[in-house]
Each structure stands twice: as C-alpha cells, then as structure tokens.
Scaffold this motif. Structure first.
Motif, PDB file in Angstrom:
ATOM      1  N   LYS A 297       1.074  -1.159   0.014  1.00 34.24           N
ATOM      2  CA  LYS A 297       0.055  -0.004   0.007  1.00 34.24           C
ATOM      3  C   LYS A 297       1.026   1.191   0.011  1.00 34.24           C
ATOM      4  N   ALA A 298       0.462   2.285  -0.823  1.00 37.64           N
ATOM      5  CA  ALA A 298       1.487   3.307  -1.129  1.00 37.64           C
ATOM      6  C   ALA A 298       1.224   4.107   0.363  1.00 37.64           C
ATOM      7  N   PRO A 299       2.191   5.159   0.527  1.00 37.70           N
ATOM      8  CA  PRO A 299       2.238   6.196   1.868  1.00 37.70           C
ATOM      9  C   PRO A 299       1.067   7.152   1.478  1.00 37.70           C
ATOM     10  N   LEU A 300       0.712   7.724   2.169  1.00 33.35           N
ATOM     11  CA  LEU A 300      -0.314   9.022   2.137  1.00 33.35           C
ATOM     12  C   LEU A 300       0.313  10.108   1.512  1.00 33.35           C
ATOM     13  N   VAL A 301       1.796  10.389   1.887  1.00 32.90           N
ATOM     14  CA  VAL A 301       2.293  11.234   1.577  1.00 32.90           C
ATOM     15  C   VAL A 301       3.520  11.092   0.575  1.00 32.90           C
ATOM     16  N   ARG A 302       4.029  11.790  -0.209  1.00 29.49           N
ATOM     17  CA  ARG A 302       5.326  11.364  -1.067  1.00 29.49           C
ATOM     18  C   ARG A 302       6.441  11.225  -0.091  1.00 29.49           C
ATOM     19  N   ASP A 303       7.248  10.040  -0.427  1.00 28.46           N
ATOM     20  CA  ASP A 303       8.465   9.909   0.206  1.00 28.46           C
ATOM     21  C   ASP A 303       9.504  10.605  -0.592  1.00 28.46           C
ATOM     22  N   THR A 304       9.987  11.897  -0.033  1.00 25.04           N
ATOM     23  CA  THR A 304      10.937  12.695  -0.556  1.00 25.04           C
ATOM     24  C   THR A 304      12.104  12.333  -0.856  1.00 25.04           C
ATOM     25  N   VAL A 305      12.652  11.119  -0.278  1.00 27.16           N
ATOM     26  CA  VAL A 305      13.784  10.533  -0.395  1.00 27.16           C
ATOM     27  C   VAL A 305      13.885   9.652  -1.664  1.00 27.16           C
ATOM     28  N   ASN A 306      13.011   8.875  -1.516  1.00 26.80           N
ATOM     29  CA  ASN A 306      12.929   7.592  -2.568  1.00 26.80           C
ATOM     30  C   ASN A 306      12.079   7.967  -3.655  1.00 26.80           C
ATOM     31  N   ASN A 307      11.082   8.784  -3.540  1.00 26.72           N
ATOM     32  CA  ASN A 307      10.439   9.390  -4.607  1.00 26.72           C
ATOM     33  C   ASN A 307      10.266  10.942  -4.551  1.00 26.72           C
ATOM     34  N   PRO A 308      11.355  11.552  -4.986  1.00 23.85           N
ATOM     35  CA  PRO A 308      11.501  13.183  -5.024  1.00 23.85           C
ATOM     36  C   PRO A 308      10.775  13.839  -5.976  1.00 23.85           C
ATOM     37  N   TRP A 309      10.230  14.772  -6.164  1.00 16.79           N
ATOM     38  CA  TRP A 309       9.787  15.549  -7.320  1.00 16.79           C
ATOM     39  C   TRP A 309      11.169  15.662  -7.952  1.00 16.79           C
ATOM     40  N   PRO A 310      10.900  15.563  -9.506  1.00 17.71           N
ATOM     41  CA  PRO A 310       9.645  15.684 -10.240  1.00 17.71           C
ATOM     42  C   PRO A 310       9.230  14.213 -10.762  1.00 17.71           C
ATOM     43  N   GLN A 311       9.666  13.058  -9.904  1.00 18.61           N
ATOM     44  CA  GLN A 311       9.081  11.993 -10.307  1.00 18.61           C
ATOM     45  C   GLN A 311       7.830  11.861 -10.042  1.00 18.61           C
ATOM     46  N   PHE A 312       6.997  10.970 -10.656  1.00 16.94           N
ATOM     47  CA  PHE A 312       5.547  10.854 -10.474  1.00 16.94           C
ATOM     48  C   PHE A 312       5.360  10.539  -8.962  1.00 16.94           C
ATOM     49  N   PRO A 313       4.229  11.101  -8.364  1.00 14.96           N
ATOM     50  CA  PRO A 313       4.305  10.792  -7.075  1.00 14.96           C
ATOM     51  C   PRO A 313       3.662   9.372  -6.664  1.00 14.96           C
ATOM     52  N   ASN A 314       4.181   8.604  -6.114  1.00 21.28           N
ATOM     53  CA  ASN A 314       3.641   7.414  -5.515  1.00 21.28           C
ATOM     54  C   ASN A 314       2.811   7.378  -4.362  1.00 21.28           C
ATOM     55  N   VAL A 315       1.418   7.821  -4.150  1.00 23.30           N
ATOM     56  CA  VAL A 315       0.894   7.939  -2.848  1.00 23.30           C
ATOM     57  C   VAL A 315      -0.402   7.277  -3.006  1.00 23.30           C
ATOM     58  N   TYR A 316      -1.015   6.863  -1.647  1.00 18.59           N
ATOM     59  CA  TYR A 316      -2.174   6.114  -1.768  1.00 18.59           C
ATOM     60  C   TYR A 316      -3.279   7.323  -2.297  1.00 18.59           C
ATOM     61  N   THR A 317      -4.183   6.660  -3.502  1.00 18.18           N
ATOM     62  CA  THR A 317      -5.211   7.379  -3.855  1.00 18.18           C
ATOM     63  C   THR A 317      -6.399   6.407  -4.173  1.00 18.18           C
ATOM     64  N   LEU A 318      -7.574   6.681  -4.084  1.00 18.11           N
ATOM     65  CA  LEU A 318      -8.688   6.067  -4.796  1.00 18.11           C
ATOM     66  C   LEU A 318      -8.913   6.155  -5.993  1.00 18.11           C
ATOM     67  N   ASP A 319      -8.828   5.364  -6.940  1.00 19.57           N
ATOM     68  CA  ASP A 319      -9.153   5.528  -8.439  1.00 19.57           C
ATOM     69  C   ASP A 319     -10.778   5.405  -8.228  1.00 19.57           C
ATOM     70  N   TYR A 320     -11.345   5.807  -9.658  1.00 19.69           N
ATOM     71  CA  TYR A 320     -12.465   5.661  -9.679  1.00 19.69           C
ATOM     72  C   TYR A 320     -13.531   4.499  -9.265  1.00 19.69           C
ATOM     73  N   ALA A 321     -13.159   3.555  -9.555  1.00 26.95           N
ATOM     74  CA  ALA A 321     -13.502   2.064  -9.290  1.00 26.95           C
ATOM     75  C   ALA A 321     -13.232   1.966  -7.973  1.00 26.95           C
ATOM     76  N   HIS A 322     -12.098   2.062  -7.328  1.00 27.92           N
ATOM     77  CA  HIS A 322     -11.982   2.037  -5.910  1.00 27.92           C
ATOM     78  C   HIS A 322     -13.036   2.898  -4.958  1.00 27.92           C
ATOM     79  N   GLU A 323     -13.015   3.977  -5.581  1.00 32.10           N
ATOM     80  CA  GLU A 323     -14.054   4.984  -4.886  1.00 32.10           C
ATOM     81  C   GLU A 323     -15.643   4.298  -4.892  1.00 32.10           C
ATOM     82  N   GLU A 324     -16.160   3.885  -6.216  1.00 35.26           N
ATOM     83  CA  GLU A 324     -17.256   3.080  -6.287  1.00 35.26           C
ATOM     84  C   GLU A 324     -17.450   1.974  -5.283  1.00 35.26           C
ATOM     85  N   ALA A 325     -16.451   1.152  -5.239  1.00 35.43           N
ATOM     86  CA  ALA A 325     -16.686  -0.138  -4.382  1.00 35.43           C
ATOM     87  C   ALA A 325     -16.718   0.265  -2.982  1.00 35.43           C
TER      88      ALA A 325
END
Length: 495
Positions: free
Chosen positions: A327-355
C-alpha cells in the motif's frame, strides 16, 4: 504568466465526479465540469516557471515525469486565464493530436512534475486540457483540415490505436495518402476496445475518427494484416508501412488450478462488455457477466481497476483486486520518490471509490500472492488461496518476494480476472515480415528512428516499446510519422 501570485492566492480545484452509487447504474462518463470562471482561476495558479518540468517528458526511476508529447502547458494555462479559448486550442493542437483522449484517460504525469507541487497542490492541468478541447468541439472550431497538396506517396498504418491514429494524422497532414488497417469491427484500438466507456465515451473516439476520415484518411476494419491480407502484399502496394499493432498478448499466470472454468483474461472480459454495450446495450448477452458473483481481479494496475468498475456495473456480489505491491504512503516519500518523479501516494481511483461507496471499504488487497485456485465438482472455480508477502529489492534491482508465514487466506470466487500486464505484440505479422525483436519480444526499432530491419517498415507505440501510456503512443506515432516523411521525401516539416 497569468498572475505572479496565483499559486498562493488560489487553491487547487478539480471538477466533482458523479455520485459513485448513481454512476455504477450506467456506463456514462463520470466526470463533471468546472465553470469558465473556475477554469480561469485554475489557470492563474500556473507559475510559468523558468524550467516548466510539466512538459519535459523524461523517464525517471522507471516512471514518466512531465508530458511525453511536450504540451505547451504554461502557454495554454495563461490563455485560458485570459479567456482566449480558441488560441488555447491552437496551442494545444500544436503538440497533441487527440487532447480529448489524454484529457480523459492520461494519468497526468505533467501534474506530478508541476513546480507548484513542490510546496503545495499541483495545477489542474488535465482538467484544463479537457476543457479546452471540449470547448473547441462545442464551438465548432475543430473542423476537417485536409492537405492542400498530395505527394503521391502511399502509406499503410497497421493498428488504429492512439499510435496508429497519430501516425496517420501526421502523415496525412504531410500530404501522403494513408490507409489504416484495423482487425476489429471498429476503429480506435484500445481507445475503443480496452478503455471502458465510463472513462472514455466511444462517441468521443468516433468523433475524431470521422474528422480524420473527412481529412482523407482511409480506414479499413475487420481486416487483420498477416491473416486476411498477407504482410508481403502491403510491402508491394505501399511506399511505407508503419506497424502500430500494440502489445496485445496478455500475460497469464502459472498457478495451480488455472484451467478451471470462470478464470478469464482481463481484456477478454473488458472487450466483450464494451462490444456488447456498443452493439446492443448489453442485451445480446455476448459478454462475460459478473452479476451476482464473487469477483477476484488479480493485478493492481489500470486494467485491473477497470475490471473492478465493470464488475460493479454488472451487479457483482463482491469484488476484490489483488496487488503484489504494498500500500502506497499517504504522502510522497521525498527521499525515494522525490519531485519531479510521478508521486507514488495512496489514492482511490474511480473504481475503488465506487466499490468503497457500495461495500464500505477499499476493494484492494495489497502485498498478496495467489497460491492456487480451487474448483467445485463441475470444474468451476470456487475459491482462491493466498498468502501475504514482503517485497524487497536486491542489489541488482530485482524484486524479491518473501511469503509471510501464518498469513494464508481462502477467498470465495466465482469469477477470476487475470490483469497482470502484457507480454508484447502478437507474432503473426512479425514473423511474416521477418522482423527482429528485442528481449521483451517487441519489434526492434530504435526510439526516435522507428526503423526496423526491413526496408520501408517502421514500428511505433506499444508494439515497439511495450505496454505503456496513451500519451506515449501519441508521442511515438507523431515521431514515427516524421521519420516516415523523411524517408519518403528526404526531409520533413512535421514537428
């Protein structure tokens, strides 16, 4: 710059979505829209920074950073802020043939590398992009623009997905006569069969196809090159051939019980539903139904997510999506996933929101490995056995999965959908042409050149690079068209 302090004055705003419980009752797009005033305010948040990483299109740490087609984002943000919508559309079309597609289905790596995102929430780039092109169609600004002069050169494009359509559009602009071959009964490739209608209404796809046809591109459906027409015939008939057939060979799983009834490849499930919906509004019954079934989706990517959304609309009893990733973290890991990399954070995509709205929780199970499928006396799958895993990376970058004792679990399952990615392109056409392949079985053609080992044969999109984003397919289609134009004419004016 729209306003020097806009990113401090205004908060990020994205359009609301339709209520999850309401939208799973139909197959229509789920996004709502912002007003012109709200969009202007969002455009004002763009800093027009010295180095706009939003349109750089780099690959960092295995993910894309910025826009692969180098959209002129600060420019059209400013034009929207100023109310110059037609001018914004002109700037958008300079780099993107199909913003109505990317504005709907692109994961927006541009926003992940937005400079404002360093200290706050990124500019709502994707929302503004879609608003510009939708406004353009609504106002009648998007009209056929056939070339004034034809070169006399003929080009065949195999595959009508985003790469094939971009290739065809650009070559047609250069004045070449283009024929696009598609083995399905409708043009669009994965835009039509692959992406569910609630993410991309097929009328939006057909609108663009009709426009391209009006500009002089010929579309041939229900025709598989290498089967209905021998590959050699294309070489004899056309001055150049561009292969944009995609990476359509699904990756399967080698798990005990895989041969049980009720276990299907994800794309068979998705495509069957889409075709039945387009043909008969699902009344013909020619699709795999999840109604009243316990559904397990194996694979944590976008394809698996689309399976979740489709199962919900079928009326499934339950649905769970397995992923081997944690499960991805709630906030960006600035050490292993710094800007301007695509942020790997926990989100609900549309299908997950629906379920979650329907069942009360996120349907995903993280860090989980399927050990075996178990069937009933009639050979139908009835349950899955899993174990939790811990994922580490060794010194060579290889992922190592370690099972955690005592975490075994049995899941009821009447329908299992395999969505663990794609192995590469299908081989029939490749073998007929004698094309070289890389170690991942993709057609071997250097990025930026797109030339294969066979004269006048080019390759672009997922067929060349492997499974990727729609925006990368458009990038490759545009670039391949320029290289083909150079090959045919000695030079090219295409961007």
């Amino acid at each position: 710059m729209s306003t020097p302090t806009g990113f401090m004055q205004y908060q990020r705003q994205i359009p609301a979505d339709r209520d999850p419980i309401d939208r799973i009752k139909d197959w229509e797009e789920f996004h709502k829209h912002l007003s012109d005033e709200e969009l202007a305010t969002q455009g004002a948040r763009c800093m027009d920074c010295g180095t706009p990483y939003c349109h750089t299109g780099m690959e960092l740490a295995g993910t894309v950073s910025g826009c692969p087609i180098n959209n002129l984002i600060p420019e059209w943000n400013n034009l929207v802020y100023r109310g110059l919508w037609k001018e914004a559309l002109d700037r958008l079309h300079k780099t993107n043939n199909f913003p109505e597609f990317t504005g709907r289905v692109c994961p927006a790596p541009c926003e992940g590398s937005c400079t404002v995102g360093l200290i706050g929430d990124a500019v709502t780039i994707k929302t503004i992009e879609q608003a510009i092109i939708d406004r353009g169609f609504d106002e009648g600004w998007v009209v056929p623009q056939p070339p004034k002069v034809r070169t006399g050169k003929r080009v065949a494009v195999v595959g009508s997905g985003p790469a094939g359509l971009a290739t065809a559009a650009q070559l047609n602009k250069a004045g070449h006569t283009v024929t696009v071959y598609e083995r399905a009964d409708r043009i669009g490739g994965l835009l039509t069969y692959g992406i569910p209608t609630m993410k991309l209404d097929k009328a939006v796809v057909q609108r663009r196809v009709d426009l391209l046809a009006a500009e002089g591109i010929e579309f041939v459906t229900n025709t598989e090159i290498g089967k209905d027409i021998p590959a050699a015939e294309l070489l004899n008939t056309f001055d150049a051939v561009v292969l944009c057939g995609g990476a359509t060979k699904g990756r399967d799983v080698n798990i005990e019980g895989r041969n049980l009834n009720g276990i299907h490849m994800a794309m068979d499930y998705l495509n069957g539903t889409i075709k039945s919906y387009l043909d008969s509004n699902l009344e013909d019954g020619n699709y795999i139904s999840a109604k009243d079934k316990n559904v397990i989706v194996i694979g944590g990517g976008d394809t698996g997510t689309d399976c979740v959304a489709t199962a919900l609309r079928h009326g499934c009893k339950s649905v769970t999506q397995f992923g081997t990733h944690p499960k991805a973290p709630l906030v960006r890991d600035t050490v292993n996933n710094p800007w301007p990399q695509f942020p790997n954070v926990y989100t609900l995509d549309y299908a997950h929101e629906e379920a979650k709205a329907l069942y009360g929780e996120d349907p995903r199970a993280f860090s989980i490995l399927t050990k075996k499928f178990v069937g009933d006396e009639n050979g139908n799958v009835k349950e899955l056995h899993t174990v939790q895993i811990e994922r580490t990376v060794d010194e060579n970058g290889n992922k190592i999965y370690k099972e955690i004792p005592g975490t075994e679990k049995v899941w009821p399952a009447d329908l299992v959908l395999i969505a663990v990615g794609f192995e590469g392109p299908e081989n029939t056409l490749i073998e007929q042409l004698g094309l070289e392949q890389d170690r991942r079985s993709n057609v071997k053609a250097p990025y930026g050149k797109y030339t294969t080992n066979v004269d006048k044969v080019f390759a672009a999109g997922d067929m060349r690079r492997g499974q990727s984003l729609v925006v990368w397919a458009i990038n490759e289609g545009r670039e391949a068209a320029r290289e083909v134009d150079k090959y045919l004419m000695g030079s090219s004016m295409l961007p």
